[in-house]
Design an enzyme around this catalytic site. Sequence first.
Site, PDB file in Angstrom:
ATOM      1  N   LYS A   4       1.764  -0.967  15.152  1.00  0.00           N
ATOM      2  CA  LYS A   4       3.192  -1.087  15.479  1.00  0.00           C
ATOM      3  C   LYS A   4       3.590  -2.377  16.193  1.00  0.00           C
ATOM      4  CE  LYS A   4       4.342   2.015  13.420  1.00  0.00           C
ATOM      5  NZ  LYS A   4       5.227   1.900  12.326  1.00  0.00           N
ATOM      6  N   PRO A  30      -3.174  -0.584  19.394  1.00  0.00           N
ATOM      7  CA  PRO A  30      -2.953  -0.993  17.998  1.00  0.00           C
ATOM      8  C   PRO A  30      -3.122   0.093  16.944  1.00  0.00           C
ATOM      9  CG  PRO A  30      -5.049  -1.833  18.806  1.00  0.00           C
ATOM     10  CD  PRO A  30      -4.373  -1.200  19.978  1.00  0.00           C
ATOM     11  N   TYR A  54      -8.712   5.310   8.375  1.00  0.00           N
ATOM     12  CA  TYR A  54      -8.743   5.602   9.814  1.00  0.00           C
ATOM     13  C   TYR A  54      -9.718   6.760   9.998  1.00  0.00           C
ATOM     14  CZ  TYR A  54      -4.489   2.833  10.665  1.00  0.00           C
ATOM     15  OH  TYR A  54      -3.581   1.807  10.783  1.00  0.00           O
ATOM     16  N   HIS A 111       0.842  -1.198   0.000  1.00  0.00           N
ATOM     17  CA  HIS A 111       0.000   0.000   0.000  1.00  0.00           C
ATOM     18  C   HIS A 111       0.873   1.242   0.000  1.00  0.00           C
ATOM     19  CE1 HIS A 111      -4.146  -1.571   1.486  1.00  0.00           C
ATOM     20  NE2 HIS A 111      -3.594  -2.395   0.636  1.00  0.00           N
ATOM     21  N   TYR A 149       4.547   5.808  10.601  1.00  0.00           N
ATOM     22  CA  TYR A 149       3.650   4.706  10.234  1.00  0.00           C
ATOM     23  C   TYR A 149       4.389   3.685   9.367  1.00  0.00           C
ATOM     24  CZ  TYR A 149      -0.722   2.362   9.021  1.00  0.00           C
ATOM     25  OH  TYR A 149      -1.721   1.432   8.876  1.00  0.00           O
TER      26      TYR A 149
HETATM   27  P1  FAD Z   1       2.950 -12.839  21.030  1.00  0.00           P
HETATM   28  O1  FAD Z   1       2.524 -12.890  19.624  1.00  0.00           O
HETATM   29  O2  FAD Z   1       1.956 -12.532  22.074  1.00  0.00           O
HETATM   30  O3  FAD Z   1       3.627 -14.230  21.352  1.00  0.00           O
HETATM   31  C1  FAD Z   1       3.945 -14.631  22.656  1.00  0.00           C
HETATM   32  C2  FAD Z   1       3.859 -16.130  22.741  1.00  0.00           C
HETATM   33  O4  FAD Z   1       4.289 -16.559  24.019  1.00  0.00           O
HETATM   34  C3  FAD Z   1       2.438 -16.614  22.553  1.00  0.00           C
HETATM   35  O5  FAD Z   1       2.389 -17.582  21.551  1.00  0.00           O
HETATM   36  C4  FAD Z   1       2.075 -17.161  23.932  1.00  0.00           C
HETATM   37  O6  FAD Z   1       1.156 -18.238  23.841  1.00  0.00           O
HETATM   38  C5  FAD Z   1       3.432 -17.588  24.450  1.00  0.00           C
HETATM   39  N1  FAD Z   1       3.491 -17.699  25.906  1.00  0.00           N
HETATM   40  C6  FAD Z   1       2.842 -16.950  26.830  1.00  0.00           C
HETATM   41  N2  FAD Z   1       3.123 -17.374  28.060  1.00  0.00           N
HETATM   42  C7  FAD Z   1       3.994 -18.401  27.922  1.00  0.00           C
HETATM   43  C8  FAD Z   1       4.643 -19.258  28.853  1.00  0.00           C
HETATM   44  N3  FAD Z   1       4.411 -19.142  30.169  1.00  0.00           N
HETATM   45  N4  FAD Z   1       5.470 -20.225  28.387  1.00  0.00           N
HETATM   46  C9  FAD Z   1       5.669 -20.358  27.046  1.00  0.00           C
HETATM   47  N5  FAD Z   1       5.059 -19.586  26.121  1.00  0.00           N
HETATM   48  C10 FAD Z   1       4.240 -18.627  26.560  1.00  0.00           C
HETATM   49  N6  FAD Z   1      -0.906  -5.328  16.710  1.00  0.00           N
HETATM   50  C11 FAD Z   1      -1.156  -4.570  15.684  1.00  0.00           C
HETATM   51  O7  FAD Z   1      -0.245  -3.907  15.216  1.00  0.00           O
HETATM   52  N7  FAD Z   1      -2.417  -4.537  15.126  1.00  0.00           N
HETATM   53  C12 FAD Z   1      -3.440  -5.293  15.612  1.00  0.00           C
HETATM   54  O8  FAD Z   1      -4.558  -5.275  15.108  1.00  0.00           O
HETATM   55  C13 FAD Z   1      -3.205  -6.099  16.712  1.00  0.00           C
HETATM   56  N8  FAD Z   1      -4.191  -6.854  17.240  1.00  0.00           N
HETATM   57  C14 FAD Z   1      -3.907  -7.612  18.356  1.00  0.00           C
HETATM   58  C15 FAD Z   1      -4.911  -8.383  18.931  1.00  0.00           C
HETATM   59  C16 FAD Z   1      -4.659  -9.137  20.084  1.00  0.00           C
HETATM   60  C17 FAD Z   1      -5.775  -9.952  20.713  1.00  0.00           C
HETATM   61  C18 FAD Z   1      -3.354  -9.109  20.656  1.00  0.00           C
HETATM   62  C19 FAD Z   1      -3.051  -9.912  21.924  1.00  0.00           C
HETATM   63  C20 FAD Z   1      -2.358  -8.357  20.047  1.00  0.00           C
HETATM   64  C21 FAD Z   1      -2.619  -7.596  18.899  1.00  0.00           C
HETATM   65  N9  FAD Z   1      -1.637  -6.836  18.296  1.00  0.00           N
HETATM   66  C22 FAD Z   1      -1.891  -6.087  17.238  1.00  0.00           C
HETATM   67  C23 FAD Z   1      -0.284  -6.822  18.761  1.00  0.00           C
HETATM   68  C24 FAD Z   1       0.599  -7.814  18.009  1.00  0.00           C
HETATM   69  O9  FAD Z   1      -0.174  -8.922  17.616  1.00  0.00           O
HETATM   70  C25 FAD Z   1       1.714  -8.185  18.957  1.00  0.00           C
HETATM   71  O10 FAD Z   1       2.455  -7.014  19.187  1.00  0.00           O
HETATM   72  C26 FAD Z   1       2.620  -9.295  18.431  1.00  0.00           C
HETATM   73  O11 FAD Z   1       1.925 -10.514  18.410  1.00  0.00           O
HETATM   74  C27 FAD Z   1       3.862  -9.404  19.314  1.00  0.00           C
HETATM   75  O12 FAD Z   1       4.546 -10.587  19.044  1.00  0.00           O
HETATM   76  P2  FAD Z   1       5.287 -11.356  20.207  1.00  0.00           P
HETATM   77  O13 FAD Z   1       5.897 -12.555  19.559  1.00  0.00           O
HETATM   78  O14 FAD Z   1       6.134 -10.435  20.976  1.00  0.00           O
HETATM   79  O15 FAD Z   1       4.136 -11.797  21.220  1.00  0.00           O
HETATM   80  C1  DHB Z   2      -4.811  -3.550  11.264  1.00  0.00           C
HETATM   81  C2  DHB Z   2      -4.544  -3.401  12.591  1.00  0.00           C
HETATM   82  C3  DHB Z   2      -4.107  -2.191  13.069  1.00  0.00           C
HETATM   83  O1  DHB Z   2      -3.834  -2.038  14.374  1.00  0.00           O
HETATM   84  C4  DHB Z   2      -3.948  -1.119  12.230  1.00  0.00           C
HETATM   85  O2  DHB Z   2      -3.543   0.071  12.725  1.00  0.00           O
HETATM   86  C5  DHB Z   2      -4.205  -1.268  10.894  1.00  0.00           C
HETATM   87  C6  DHB Z   2      -4.637  -2.488  10.412  1.00  0.00           C
HETATM   88  C7  DHB Z   2      -5.286  -4.858  10.761  1.00  0.00           C
HETATM   89  O3  DHB Z   2      -5.438  -5.774  11.561  1.00  0.00           O
HETATM   90  O4  DHB Z   2      -5.529  -4.974   9.554  1.00  0.00           O
END
Ligand code: FAD
Ligand code: DHB
Length: 391
Positions: free
Chosen positions: A298, A294, A203, A74, A384
């Site tokens: 980021k 979110p 947005y 995009h 962004y």
């Molecule tokens: P995570 O993806 O959370 O991975 C952490 C992992 O550790 C998980 O698989 C978990 O099961 C595991 N874990 C937890 N505890 C333990 C333990 N005790 N032992 C072993 N493993 C464990 N970001 C955006 O930019 N846009 C969005 O729309 C957006 N939507 C989101 C919706 C939800 C419901 C959530 C929770 C987050 C969202 N985020 C979004 C944020 C983004 O998804 C996260 O920033 C990203 O997943 C970070 O990656 P990570 O690997 O650090 O953590």
């Molecule tokens: C999406 C999530 C976000 O937090 C955002 O700022 C833009 C797009 C998405 O899930 O598509």
Amino acid sequence: MAMRTRVAIVGAGPAGLLLSHLLEAEGVESVVLETRTQEYVEARIRAGILEQSTVDLLVQNGLGDRLLAEGDPHRGIHLQWPQERHHLDFVDLIGRTVTVYGQTEVQKDLGQAREAAGQPILYGIGDTGVHDVESDHPYVTFTDADGKRRRLDADVVVGCDGSFGPSRGAVPPAARQTWERTYPYAWLGVLAAVAPSTDELIYARHPDGFALHSMRSADVSRFYLQVPAGTDIAAWPDDRIWEALSTRLNLDGWELATGAITEKSVLPMRSFVQQPMRHGRLFLAGDAAHIVPPTGAKGLNLAVADVALLAPALAGLLVRGDHRAADAYSDTALRRVWRCTHFSWWMTTMLHTGDDPFDAQLQLSQLRWVAGSEAAARGLAENYAGMPIGL
Ligand code: FAD
Ligand code: DHB
């Protein structure tokens, strides 16, 4: 039963799996521990927007086949408020793009690459404990999927266990500092089997609350609605969702196509930072160290940026005996973390509505400024689309 590896990675989200992938390329062995099943982590619907530097990193590391074929680059976003929709063109403004590619797909690509490499990932574990991180012999204890107590010894432990994992708590309270901001609203996230009604994300600030029109593919749309914190999903039947989206995204001459809603859930919002991101032989990466609301897309990109710094730093420490990058990791990573924390807070507070009429005027003034001033638009675009990793 005890096992040994060089890097014990707690959590198989994007941060944990990408770290193990990058470490392997550096010749460093790792084991990944995960409480959930592989099916569960690959089906979790979360982020959808990849910064250009995230795409570049994935491609450079052999993870780009499907991303390049199926990802949707995009040029920018639309910013909207009642009666006005403005396009910000990141390519014109700063020469960078973003790519729509779901976190589910990133997770599957990483899982497949780890499988192809024979990477040990222990899914379905429980009772994870992180121990002795101040010594040269840290270890992790857990119960495996068969119910056996086990111990994983390592040279370093990396906490990639997200916002609810135990790793961040393994830093003693006296050695850590945290910052937190909660928001009075949450997002209702919706996945729908309908072609997007827009070329690029919208947005929208509306007196009823924020709305975001995003997408996953040519026939799947993703939407978010601002709802009060603690909202029960049962209060939002599908008809109410479509009505709210049509109202908040409304623009003369434009129509929102509706379709079957295939998934909906309420996502709480907060900002959180814990520093330092290293304590002894424990390193933190991704949501384990920081959470952003979110609105700026980021969270996933920040997790990728952390491990892009951490992998070479650990290789320096463990392969070449050079501790400089590992020592600098926390400070370097936190510079980007705080930039994204500010940007996400700014986007959130500019676009979500509340009760205060003064705040409402300031929000509209900021939106007009960003849409009307190239200098302001560049600032938004730069944040962004994301700075190159390392900055
Ligand atoms: P995570 O993806 O959370 O991975 C952490 C992992 O550790 C998980 O698989 C978990 O099961 C595991 N874990 C937890 N505890 C333990 C333990 N005790 N032992 C072993 N493993 C464990 N970001 C955006 O930019 N846009 C969005 O729309 C957006 N939507 C989101 C919706 C939800 C419901 C959530 C929770 C987050 C969202 N985020 C979004 C944020 C983004 O998804 C996260 O920033 C990203 O997943 C970070 O990656 P990570 O690997 O650090 O953590
Ligand atoms: C999406 C999530 C976000 O937090 C955002 O700022 C833009 C797009 C998405 O899930 O598509």
